[in-house]
Design a protein around this motif. Structure first.
Motif, PDB file in Angstrom:
ATOM      1  N   SER A 138       0.970  -1.448   0.006  1.00 34.85           N
ATOM      2  CA  SER A 138       0.386   0.278   0.014  1.00 34.85           C
ATOM      3  C   SER A 138       0.899   1.299   0.297  1.00 34.85           C
ATOM      4  CB  SER A 138      -1.360   0.118   1.083  1.00 34.85           C
ATOM      5  OG  SER A 138      -0.356  -0.524   2.640  1.00 34.85           O
ATOM      6  N   THR A 139       2.538   1.224   0.112  1.00 31.91           N
ATOM      7  CA  THR A 139       2.949   2.058  -0.196  1.00 31.91           C
ATOM      8  C   THR A 139       4.206   1.820  -1.202  1.00 31.91           C
ATOM      9  OG1 THR A 139       5.075   1.067   1.294  1.00 31.91           O
ATOM     10  CG2 THR A 139       3.274   2.099   2.441  1.00 31.91           C
ATOM     11  N   ARG A 140       4.775   2.963  -2.006  1.00 34.43           N
ATOM     12  CA  ARG A 140       5.589   3.101  -2.814  1.00 34.43           C
ATOM     13  C   ARG A 140       7.310   3.438  -2.600  1.00 34.43           C
ATOM     14  NH1 ARG A 140       3.738  -0.354  -5.356  1.00 34.43           N
ATOM     15  NH2 ARG A 140       2.002  -0.571  -5.615  1.00 34.43           N
ATOM     16  N   GLN A 141       6.967   3.836  -1.000  1.00 32.86           N
ATOM     17  CA  GLN A 141       8.699   5.058  -1.113  1.00 32.86           C
ATOM     18  C   GLN A 141       9.827   3.901  -1.067  1.00 32.86           C
ATOM     19  OE1 GLN A 141       8.811   5.547   3.032  1.00 32.86           O
ATOM     20  NE2 GLN A 141      10.065   7.171   2.647  1.00 32.86           N
ATOM     21  N   VAL A 142       9.465   2.715  -0.307  1.00 34.97           N
ATOM     22  CA  VAL A 142      10.168   1.376  -1.205  1.00 34.97           C
ATOM     23  C   VAL A 142       9.436   0.076  -1.426  1.00 34.97           C
ATOM     24  CG1 VAL A 142      10.334   0.985   1.508  1.00 34.97           C
ATOM     25  CG2 VAL A 142      12.300   0.045   0.090  1.00 34.97           C
ATOM     26  N   ALA A 178      14.502 -17.297   3.352  1.00 34.30           N
ATOM     27  CA  ALA A 178      13.387 -17.042   4.820  1.00 34.30           C
ATOM     28  C   ALA A 178      13.655 -15.552   4.579  1.00 34.30           C
ATOM     29  CB  ALA A 178      14.866 -17.588   5.712  1.00 34.30           C
ATOM     30  N   ALA A 179      14.544 -14.510   3.870  1.00 34.55           N
ATOM     31  CA  ALA A 179      14.751 -12.847   3.964  1.00 34.55           C
ATOM     32  C   ALA A 179      13.667 -12.601   3.775  1.00 34.55           C
ATOM     33  CB  ALA A 179      15.707 -12.971   3.391  1.00 34.55           C
ATOM     34  N   TYR A 180      12.502 -13.534   2.470  1.00 33.69           N
ATOM     35  CA  TYR A 180      11.503 -12.694   2.477  1.00 33.69           C
ATOM     36  C   TYR A 180      10.229 -12.417   3.719  1.00 33.69           C
ATOM     37  CZ  TYR A 180       6.278 -13.606   1.467  1.00 33.69           C
ATOM     38  OH  TYR A 180       5.052 -13.093   1.884  1.00 33.69           O
ATOM     39  N   CYS A 181      10.565 -13.659   4.234  1.00 35.15           N
ATOM     40  CA  CYS A 181       9.667 -14.291   5.824  1.00 35.15           C
ATOM     41  C   CYS A 181       9.927 -12.573   7.007  1.00 35.15           C
ATOM     42  CB  CYS A 181       9.554 -14.602   6.207  1.00 35.15           C
ATOM     43  SG  CYS A 181       8.743 -16.320   5.395  1.00 35.15           S
ATOM     44  N   HIS A 182      11.398 -12.459   6.772  1.00 35.51           N
ATOM     45  CA  HIS A 182      11.758 -11.516   7.954  1.00 35.51           C
ATOM     46  C   HIS A 182      11.445  -9.533   7.076  1.00 35.51           C
ATOM     47  CE1 HIS A 182      13.511 -14.748   9.882  1.00 35.51           C
ATOM     48  NE2 HIS A 182      14.292 -15.085   9.371  1.00 35.51           N
ATOM     49  N   VAL A 183      11.343  -9.908   5.539  1.00 33.90           N
ATOM     50  CA  VAL A 183      10.992  -8.545   4.776  1.00 33.90           C
ATOM     51  C   VAL A 183       9.475  -8.349   5.104  1.00 33.90           C
ATOM     52  CG1 VAL A 183      10.860  -7.188   2.767  1.00 33.90           C
ATOM     53  CG2 VAL A 183      12.898  -8.668   3.754  1.00 33.90           C
ATOM     54  N   ARG A 184       9.375  -9.743   5.260  1.00 30.10           N
ATOM     55  CA  ARG A 184       7.581  -9.251   4.918  1.00 30.10           C
ATOM     56  C   ARG A 184       6.957  -8.500   6.592  1.00 30.10           C
ATOM     57  NH1 ARG A 184       4.375  -8.112   0.830  1.00 30.10           N
ATOM     58  NH2 ARG A 184       4.965  -6.161   2.227  1.00 30.10           N
ATOM     59  N   GLU A 185       7.830  -9.340   7.720  1.00 29.02           N
ATOM     60  CA  GLU A 185       7.276  -9.237   8.344  1.00 29.02           C
ATOM     61  C   GLU A 185       8.070  -7.777   9.191  1.00 29.02           C
ATOM     62  OE1 GLU A 185       6.679 -11.617  11.928  1.00 29.02           O
ATOM     63  OE2 GLU A 185       7.275 -10.278  13.172  1.00 29.02           O
ATOM     64  N   ALA A 186       8.649  -7.293   8.952  1.00 33.84           N
ATOM     65  CA  ALA A 186       9.188  -5.924   9.091  1.00 33.84           C
ATOM     66  C   ALA A 186       8.663  -4.812   8.066  1.00 33.84           C
ATOM     67  CB  ALA A 186      10.991  -5.829   8.761  1.00 33.84           C
ATOM     68  N   PHE A 187       8.662  -4.768   7.240  1.00 34.28           N
ATOM     69  CA  PHE A 187       7.517  -3.934   6.267  1.00 34.28           C
ATOM     70  C   PHE A 187       6.418  -4.513   5.454  1.00 34.28           C
ATOM     71  CE2 PHE A 187      12.505  -3.110   6.243  1.00 34.28           C
ATOM     72  CZ  PHE A 187      12.029  -1.857   6.585  1.00 34.28           C
ATOM     73  N   PRO A 188       5.215  -4.778   6.333  1.00 33.80           N
ATOM     74  CA  PRO A 188       3.847  -5.979   5.872  1.00 33.80           C
ATOM     75  C   PRO A 188       3.342  -5.344   5.154  1.00 33.80           C
ATOM     76  CG  PRO A 188       3.629  -4.848   8.132  1.00 33.80           C
ATOM     77  CD  PRO A 188       5.086  -4.261   8.162  1.00 33.80           C
ATOM     78  N   ALA A 207       4.614  -3.037   2.201  1.00 34.71           N
ATOM     79  CA  ALA A 207       5.887  -2.453   1.158  1.00 34.71           C
ATOM     80  C   ALA A 207       5.038  -3.852   0.315  1.00 34.71           C
ATOM     81  CB  ALA A 207       7.185  -2.367   1.497  1.00 34.71           C
ATOM     82  N   PRO A 208       6.120  -3.303  -0.669  1.00 31.71           N
ATOM     83  CA  PRO A 208       5.433  -3.874  -2.209  1.00 31.71           C
ATOM     84  C   PRO A 208       6.380  -4.797  -2.419  1.00 31.71           C
ATOM     85  CG  PRO A 208       5.962  -1.609  -2.809  1.00 31.71           C
ATOM     86  CD  PRO A 208       5.005  -1.333  -0.832  1.00 31.71           C
ATOM     87  N   LEU A 209       6.600  -5.583  -2.529  1.00 33.65           N
ATOM     88  CA  LEU A 209       7.923  -6.436  -2.845  1.00 33.65           C
ATOM     89  C   LEU A 209       7.118  -7.759  -3.569  1.00 33.65           C
ATOM     90  CD1 LEU A 209       7.901 -10.043  -1.033  1.00 33.65           C
ATOM     91  CD2 LEU A 209       8.257  -8.529   1.099  1.00 33.65           C
ATOM     92  N   ILE A 210       8.480  -8.265  -4.493  1.00 31.55           N
ATOM     93  CA  ILE A 210       8.980  -9.369  -5.650  1.00 31.55           C
ATOM     94  C   ILE A 210       9.452 -10.100  -4.316  1.00 31.55           C
ATOM     95  CG2 ILE A 210       9.398 -10.499  -7.203  1.00 31.55           C
ATOM     96  CD1 ILE A 210      10.139  -7.723  -9.099  1.00 31.55           C
ATOM     97  N   LYS A 211       8.442 -11.783  -4.158  1.00 26.69           N
ATOM     98  CA  LYS A 211       9.337 -12.512  -3.663  1.00 26.69           C
ATOM     99  C   LYS A 211       9.599 -13.786  -4.640  1.00 26.69           C
ATOM    100  CE  LYS A 211       7.305 -16.822  -1.236  1.00 26.69           C
ATOM    101  NZ  LYS A 211       6.591 -18.060  -0.959  1.00 26.69           N
ATOM    102  N   LEU A 212      10.989 -14.174  -4.609  1.00 24.97           N
ATOM    103  CA  LEU A 212      11.825 -15.176  -5.647  1.00 24.97           C
ATOM    104  C   LEU A 212      11.557 -16.361  -5.629  1.00 24.97           C
ATOM    105  CD1 LEU A 212      14.433 -12.667  -7.339  1.00 24.97           C
ATOM    106  CD2 LEU A 212      12.187 -13.031  -8.456  1.00 24.97           C
ATOM    107  N   GLU A 261       9.794   4.145  -4.990  1.00 19.32           N
ATOM    108  CA  GLU A 261      10.947   4.952  -5.275  1.00 19.32           C
ATOM    109  C   GLU A 261      12.107   4.800  -4.743  1.00 19.32           C
ATOM    110  OE1 GLU A 261       9.172   7.551  -2.183  1.00 19.32           O
ATOM    111  OE2 GLU A 261       7.580   7.863  -3.515  1.00 19.32           O
ATOM    112  N   LYS A 262      12.283   3.332  -3.983  1.00 17.79           N
ATOM    113  CA  LYS A 262      13.415   2.509  -3.664  1.00 17.79           C
ATOM    114  C   LYS A 262      12.914   1.750  -4.054  1.00 17.79           C
ATOM    115  CE  LYS A 262      16.639   5.995  -1.087  1.00 17.79           C
ATOM    116  NZ  LYS A 262      16.658   6.687  -1.323  1.00 17.79           N
ATOM    117  N   LEU A 263      14.492   0.174  -4.431  1.00 17.71           N
ATOM    118  CA  LEU A 263      14.068   0.115  -4.630  1.00 17.71           C
ATOM    119  C   LEU A 263      15.425  -1.892  -3.401  1.00 17.71           C
ATOM    120  CD1 LEU A 263      12.692  -3.458  -6.292  1.00 17.71           C
ATOM    121  CD2 LEU A 263      14.395  -2.781  -8.178  1.00 17.71           C
TER     122      LEU A 263
END
Lengths: 200, 620
Positions: free
Chosen positions: B236-240, B247-257, B259-264, B283-285
């Motif tokens: 719902s945000t575009r800033q980052v 495993a990093a996916y789960c950590h990122v999803r939890e820390a930044f619920p 934020a948009p992301l690509i899970k590879l 804005e930032k990737l």
């Protein structure tokens, strides 16, 4: 973000830390939660430090508890409680088995065992429940019952129902005979009692 | 009830990533599975071994293990091979050629990276093997992914005739989560088809296969762009925005619920165009990848602007506690995670077990002067620690012998009189040590080898090996005779001694005699690992406190059951202070191996007479 309950179980390799965490996880599953459980254990079975993280809620993502965010800590040894106490949030319940176990490096005098760990723990902004679960287990007839005593002790401090936790525990012993079931049941109840009437 | 109904009526089960891989292999109709035990991958094979329809084996080492799986694939069966990250280094020789041949039956290679080094000699990123060997890499994020992606991997492998790497990490292997199983498949083996131009990799044939492999890279890259395992989660945000996997996916999803992301899920070949489009939407990737800046480099080379390892730590796990402050700094914001203080408590390093047969060896080694000791990978690596401090090197599996040979041949004048020793376990010796011994005998080295045969792969939990005479199921099989083996490798029979490691005087004598001899000698110990059923407990011991003089000799054994009850400082006749340590024994833990009795001059250590009550140990 959905509310997640974070439970940290700490102790020494061989004490049953991972089993205790597994039983709490099973209880949370029985109560209908999503659960993740992991251990952070380097060569755990060689007497090293073991911590197990249990997280439950509607949807759990990361398996790791962020330091300072544990809602409840179950510590099987007082020095280990002290080592990890900074990982709990303010006001968290910290359940400690006061039966100390010093490793060889302390035993031979390379390091000191902390002076009065209970007092040091009490200095933290936590709800400390401290009792000799080891002694209760030995009086019931087997040192290994300490696990069931500790689980009974946290029963009254969990958002999970006490009955569900006991069911999860006893289901481990369903094929081990009536005597084992009764012993673990008694240990669970003794722990529950002790945690409500702490003798500090 | 139909299979579909059975599965539907099946509630989710609570299992680790390793168990999920095992179940998926079974449910994908895998017929052969092989591994050498190694943390955090060990349990994969232990779980698969419980399914009777699959052939499973503990192989001698990871290269052999992969070759067994390759053979099964070429014979037309689905096959899985599991190993830890350092195991892939051993197996890589086979991998780099197999990629040219490709798979017939689905071939899945599960590599478990010990991110954070819970019990490994290094931290390495196995995703590199995908690039190096031109193979697709799948990266599960939790147990459900591990199950689904393992099944997907078998299909992918057959569809493109390519071995598939399943990259796991500790936080996948050893995390339990809820998994819903899907309908099992049965896959019969197919007939082996002779095709030398494909299967016999002599230069002429291999040359023909390389262009095919490069063509396959392109096909897989196209496949990756639309692969269902690569998912965009619109935030719902575009800033980052984040690119992440495993495993990093789960950590990122939890820390930044939000934020948009690509899970590879399929991280190699990476879906470059999908990521390019995503990059334009934020804005930032930021690429969050555990260990190496692998994707970061690839994406930067593709002209995509992003942030990576200049902000995110290069080693260890990327938990929310690590990512959150790093990304906050990148965005010029305040960290939302409060600093947590550190409590100073004594270290509690892993120790060898009570009554471990290695205790006596290290007790002796710590008392033999003028030595250089090359160590190896296994429980006995703990001999480097307190109280023995008896290892000078530890590099890789099986390296002790060859390193010792190098030390012997490369020693300076100053070390001319030193005794060079190598310490190695039975399974490690069979894994990679034998070649080192042959090198020593062939090239006339002067090394004393301690072959610590405890009939098990001890460090990973006492798994069977050819030294135990039992296979993965505990069934009797060939039991290796180390004396004969060492003789066959060129050690003279007079220089081979078999000793009971609990008999300290015999052990000392063998050691002292053999270091004097100017040729290779082998001292083989012959008592089982205490974690296995083969170990027989004896009545426990206790301390007669009236006799204990506080000399603390017994503490040098390093047995965790011996504890200091009381310390006392005395002034010796020469005016020097001496600390006496009076001990007791945790009789509930003691197994009566009698090692400590050997070290007790005043005979203060005695058997427990009454077994009616368990002694409890008082501290201090």
């Amino acid at each position: 973000m959905e509310q997640i309950t974070n439970i940290l179980v700490v102790g020494i390799g061989g004490q049953g830390v991972m089993t205790a965490a597994d039983i709490i996880s099973q209880a949370a599953i029985l109560d209908g939660y999503d659960v993740k459980k992991t251990e952070v254990a380097g060569m755990a079975q060689r007497g090293g430090v073991v911590t197990s993280h249990v997280r439950f809620g509607n949807k759990v993502l990361s398996p790791s508890i962020t330091p300072g965010h544990a809602d409840l800590m179950l510590a099987f040894e007082p020095a280990e409680a002290l080592r990890w106490v900074t990982h709990v949030r303010n006001g968290a319940t910290v359940m400690v088995n006061s039966y100390p176990q010093a490793p060889p490096v302390v035993s031979v005098g390379l390091f000191d065992y902390p002076e009065n760990p209970e007092q040091q723990l009490a200095d933290h902004p936590i709800n400390l429940v401290n009792f000799d679960a080891g002694n209760i287990a030995i009086h019931l007839g087997d040192r290994r019952l300490v696990n069931s005593v500790m689980l009974g002790a946290i029963a009254a401090h969990l958002t999970l129902s006490s009955e569900v936790l006991k069911t999860a525990l006893l289901s481990r012993f369903k094929n081990k005979g009536a005597e084992m079931l009764a012993l673990n049941d008694a240990a669970f109840e003794a722990g529950k009692h002790a945690s409500l009437t702490p003798t500090q | 009830m139909s299979v579909a109904q059975q599965v539907q009526s099946n509630p989710a089960i609570f299992i680790s990533g390793n168990e999920a891989v095992a179940l998926a292999a079974r449910d994908a109709g895998c017929r052969v599975a092989s591994a050498y035990p190694g943390t955090p991958s060990t349990e994969i094979l232990e779980f698969i071994a419980a399914y009777p329809d699959l052939y499973t084996e503990w192989s001698i080492n990871e290269k052999v293990s992969l070759e067994v799986a390759i053979g099964a694939s070429l014979a037309g069966s689905r096959a899985l091979c599991a190993m830890k990250h350092v195991g892939m280094n051993v197996a890589s020789d086979a991998l780099m050629t197999q990629t040219l041949i490709g798979a017939v039956g689905g071939l899945v290679i599960a590599i478990a990276d010990d991110v954070g080094l819970s019990s490994s000699q290094n931290e390495q990123d196995s995703r590199y093997w995908g690039r190096f060997a031109h193979l697709p890499v799948l990266e599960p994020s939790d147990s459900q992914d591990a199950y689904d992606m393992t099944r997907f991997a078998f299909g992918l492998s057959e569809q493109y005739a390519v071995p598939v790497i399943l990259r796991l990490t500790t936080r996948i292997c050893h995390v339990k989560g809820l998994v819903t199983l899907s309908i099992p498949q049965v896959k019969e083996g197919r007939k082996f088809t002779k095709d030398p131009s494909r299967l016999v990799m002599v230069p002429g044939n291999a040359r023909q296969r390389i262009p095919l492999m490069l063509e396959r890279d392109k096909t897989l890259a196209t496949f990756s762009e639309s692969c269902s395992l690569n998912v965009i989660e619109q935030g719902s945000t575009r800033q980052v925005g984040f690119i992440t996997s495993g495993a990093a996916y789960c950590h990122v999803r939890e820390a930044f619920p939000d934020a948009p992301l690509i899970k590879l899920g399929m991280s190699h070949p990476a879906p470059i165009e999908m990521i390019r489009e995503f990059a334009d939407s934020v804005e930032k990737l930021v690429v969050i990848e555990e260990v190496e800046p692998l994707l970061e480099t690839e994406l930067k080379a593709a002209g995509i602007q992003l942030h990576g390892k200049e902000a995110i730590p290069r080693m260890g796990e990327l938990t929310p506690a690590v990512i959150t402050p790093a990304v906050a700094r990148l965005l010029g914001k305040e960290n939302t995670i409060a600093a947590v203080g550190v409590t100073e408590v004594f270290p509690r390093p892993p120790t060898m077990c009570v009554a471990c047969p290695h205790l006596g060896i290290y007790y002796c080694l710590s008392h033999v002067k003028n030595t250089i000791i090359a160590g190896d990978i296994g429980c006995y690596t703990l001999g480097a620690g307190h109280p023995w401090n008896a290892l000078d090197t530890c590099i890789s599996m099986g390296a002790s012998l060859s390193v010792a040979q190098g030390i012997d041949k490369g020693r300076s004048e100053e070390d001319a009189n030193k005794n060079v020793l190598a310490v190695i376990g039975d399974s490690t010796f069979l894994h990679m040590g034998m070649q080192g011994l042959l090198d020593i005998t062939y090239n006339k080295g002067n090394v004393t080898i301690l072959l610590l045969d405890n009939r098990a792969v001890g460090m990973t939990g006492g798994q069977n090996a050819p030294s135990s005479g039992l296979n993965i199921h505990g069934d009797a099989t060939v039991k290796i005779d180390f004396r004969k083996l060492c003789e066959a490798l060129g050690v003279r029979s007079e220089r081979i001694h078999e000793v009971n490691p609990y008999e300290l005087p015999t052990l000392f004598k063998a050691l002292r005699d053999e270091v004097k001899v100017k040729e290779p000698s082998v001292i083989i110990t012959n008592q089982p690992c205490v974690l296995t059923e083969r170990y027989a407990k004896q009545p426990p011991l206790t301390v007669d406190t009236d006799k204990c003089t506080g000399c603390s000799n017994c503490l040098d054994v390093g047995c965790p059951a011996i504890l200091v009850a009381r310390r006392e400082t005395v002034i010796k006749p020469n005016g020097k202070e001496k600390v006496l340590s009076f001990v007791n024994i945790d009789s509930a833990a003691c197994t009566g191996c009698n090692l400590c009795i050997n070290t007790c001059a005043p005979d203060a250590i005695v058997p427990v007479i009454s077994t009616a009550r368990i002694d409890t140990v008082e501290l201090k």
